[in-house]
Design an enzyme around this catalytic site. Structure first.
Site, PDB file in Angstrom:
ATOM      1  NE  ARG A  38     -13.945   5.098   0.536  1.00 29.56           N
ATOM      2  CZ  ARG A  38     -13.011   4.159   0.384  1.00 29.56           C
ATOM      3  NH1 ARG A  38     -13.240   3.097  -0.344  1.00 29.56           N
ATOM      4  NH2 ARG A  38     -11.847   4.312   0.954  1.00 29.56           N
ATOM      5  NE  ARG A  52      -4.654  -2.199   2.149  1.00 29.16           N
ATOM      6  CZ  ARG A  52      -5.932  -1.976   2.416  1.00 29.16           C
ATOM      7  NH1 ARG A  52      -6.662  -2.889   3.018  1.00 29.16           N
ATOM      8  NH2 ARG A  52      -6.480  -0.842   2.094  1.00 29.16           N
ATOM      9  NE  ARG A 101     -11.981   4.509   5.102  1.00 32.02           N
ATOM     10  CZ  ARG A 101     -11.461   3.499   4.416  1.00 32.02           C
ATOM     11  NH1 ARG A 101     -12.254   2.619   3.849  1.00 32.02           N
ATOM     12  NH2 ARG A 101     -10.170   3.372   4.289  1.00 32.02           N
ATOM     13  CE  LYS A 103      -9.634  -3.098  -1.588  1.00 33.49           C
ATOM     14  NZ  LYS A 103      -9.217  -1.765  -2.044  1.00 33.49           N
ATOM     15  NE  ARG A 148      -6.582   4.938   2.235  1.00 40.75           N
ATOM     16  CZ  ARG A 148      -7.861   5.146   1.935  1.00 40.75           C
ATOM     17  NH1 ARG A 148      -8.344   6.367   1.964  1.00 40.75           N
ATOM     18  NH2 ARG A 148      -8.641   4.145   1.645  1.00 40.75           N
TER      19      ARG A 148
HETATM   20  P1  AMP Z   1      -9.443  -0.123   3.918  1.00 40.37           P
HETATM   21  O1  AMP Z   1     -10.748   0.039   4.618  1.00 40.37           O
HETATM   22  O2  AMP Z   1      -9.297  -1.499   3.308  1.00 40.37           O
HETATM   23  O3  AMP Z   1      -9.131   0.966   2.934  1.00 40.37           O
HETATM   24  O4  AMP Z   1      -8.309  -0.043   5.059  1.00 40.37           O
HETATM   25  C1  AMP Z   1      -8.127   1.119   5.831  1.00 40.37           C
HETATM   26  C2  AMP Z   1      -6.755   1.107   6.478  1.00 40.37           C
HETATM   27  O5  AMP Z   1      -6.642  -0.042   7.353  1.00 40.37           O
HETATM   28  C3  AMP Z   1      -5.573   0.969   5.509  1.00 40.37           C
HETATM   29  O6  AMP Z   1      -5.176   2.218   4.961  1.00 40.37           O
HETATM   30  C4  AMP Z   1      -4.515   0.367   6.419  1.00 40.37           C
HETATM   31  O7  AMP Z   1      -3.964   1.324   7.282  1.00 40.37           O
HETATM   32  C5  AMP Z   1      -5.338  -0.596   7.283  1.00 40.37           C
HETATM   33  N1  AMP Z   1      -5.437  -1.941   6.673  1.00 40.37           N
HETATM   34  C6  AMP Z   1      -6.561  -2.578   6.217  1.00 40.37           C
HETATM   35  N2  AMP Z   1      -6.274  -3.786   5.746  1.00 40.37           N
HETATM   36  C7  AMP Z   1      -4.933  -3.944   5.898  1.00 40.37           C
HETATM   37  C8  AMP Z   1      -4.025  -4.988   5.585  1.00 40.37           C
HETATM   38  N3  AMP Z   1      -4.430  -6.119   4.998  1.00 40.37           N
HETATM   39  N4  AMP Z   1      -2.718  -4.796   5.907  1.00 40.37           N
HETATM   40  C9  AMP Z   1      -2.288  -3.687   6.507  1.00 40.37           C
HETATM   41  N5  AMP Z   1      -3.087  -2.659   6.816  1.00 40.37           N
HETATM   42  C10 AMP Z   1      -4.402  -2.769   6.507  1.00 40.37           C
END
Ligand code: AMP
Length: 213
Positions: free
Chosen positions: A122, A88, A155, A13, A166
């Site tokens: 990653r 999400r 990360r 993404k 996740r």
């Molecule tokens: P990402 O970088 O998109 O993988 O997001 C990392 C973490 O941020 C996720 O595992 C969630 O804990 C939190 N997060 C990011 N976007 C959202 C969202 N739209 N709703 C809830 N938690 C989010």
């Protein structure tokens, strides 16, 4: 144009949104990046989000929706945006629908084997957030961002234990959004069956499916 990129963790993404955005003259908004930034700045939202992010769980809707709504009203969103990692949950999708109209949802269809392979390798830039992969998309110089020279970091939530959580959270809470948007006729499926497919090829496919190439 206002787009949503939907897909499991490490489906690409962020990588594709960072490349498709400039071609369409729109910006990429990652709620994960917004939350990590909030955490770095120790804002109230960031500190509240910390425990959820570290355990691979979703941050409560109310916090993320507030951050997102604030972000999409800024001037740089005037031409549109790509939402990467938002919505999400169905609640987030409903809240988004109340404040703006989305044109299309790009659904990245990626097998779990590809996701797992990519997640382990990653790395992202600590300064500009550009995403690399030491197995499939390495930087020119080891440990350094090609764009800004920033240090590449793994990360904290990309570890084996958290990755499982996740993926489970994605299956339970986020994947229902595919049906939610399909019912509205907004989804374009884009398949990616290879871990090391060059991002440019995927970007070309995405643009073609969107009818802009
Ligand atoms: P990402 O970088 O998109 O993988 O997001 C990392 C973490 O941020 C996720 O595992 C969630 O804990 C939190 N997060 C990011 N976007 C959202 C969202 N739209 N709703 C809830 N938690 C989010």
């Amino acid at each position: 144009m206002k787009l949503i990129f939907l897909g499991p963790p490490a489906s690409g993404k962020g990588t594709y949104a960072q490349r498709v955005g400039p071609k369409l003259g729109i910006i990429q908004i990652s709620t994960g990046d917004l939350l990590r930034e909030a955490l770095k700045n120790e804002t109230e939202a960031g500190l509240e989000a910390k425990k959820y992010m570290e355990s691979g769980d979703l941050v409560p809707d109310e916090i993320v929706i507030r951050l997102l709504k604030e972000r999409i009203t800024r001037e740089d969103c005037a031409n549109g945006f790509i939402l990467d990692g938002f919505p999400r949950t169905v609640e987030q999708a409903d809240a988004l629908g109340e404040v703006t109209e989305i044109d299309k949802v790009v659904n990245l269809v990626v097998p779990e084997s590809v996701v797992l392979f990519r997640l382990g390798g990653r790395r992202s830039c600590g300064q500009c957030q550009k995403v690399f992969n030491i197995n499939t998309m390495p930087p020119k110089e080891e440990g350094k961002c090609d764009d800004c020279g920033g240090e590449l970091i793994q990360r904290k939530d990309d570890t084996d234990e958290i990755i499982k959580d996740r993926l489970r959270v994605y299956a339970e809470k986020t994947s229902p959004l595919i049906g939610y948007y399909k019912e509205k006729g907004m989804v374009v499926d884009v398949e990616c069956n290879q871990a090391d497919i060059p991002p440019e090829l995927m970007v070309a496919q995405i643009l073609e499916k969107l009818g802009v190439n």
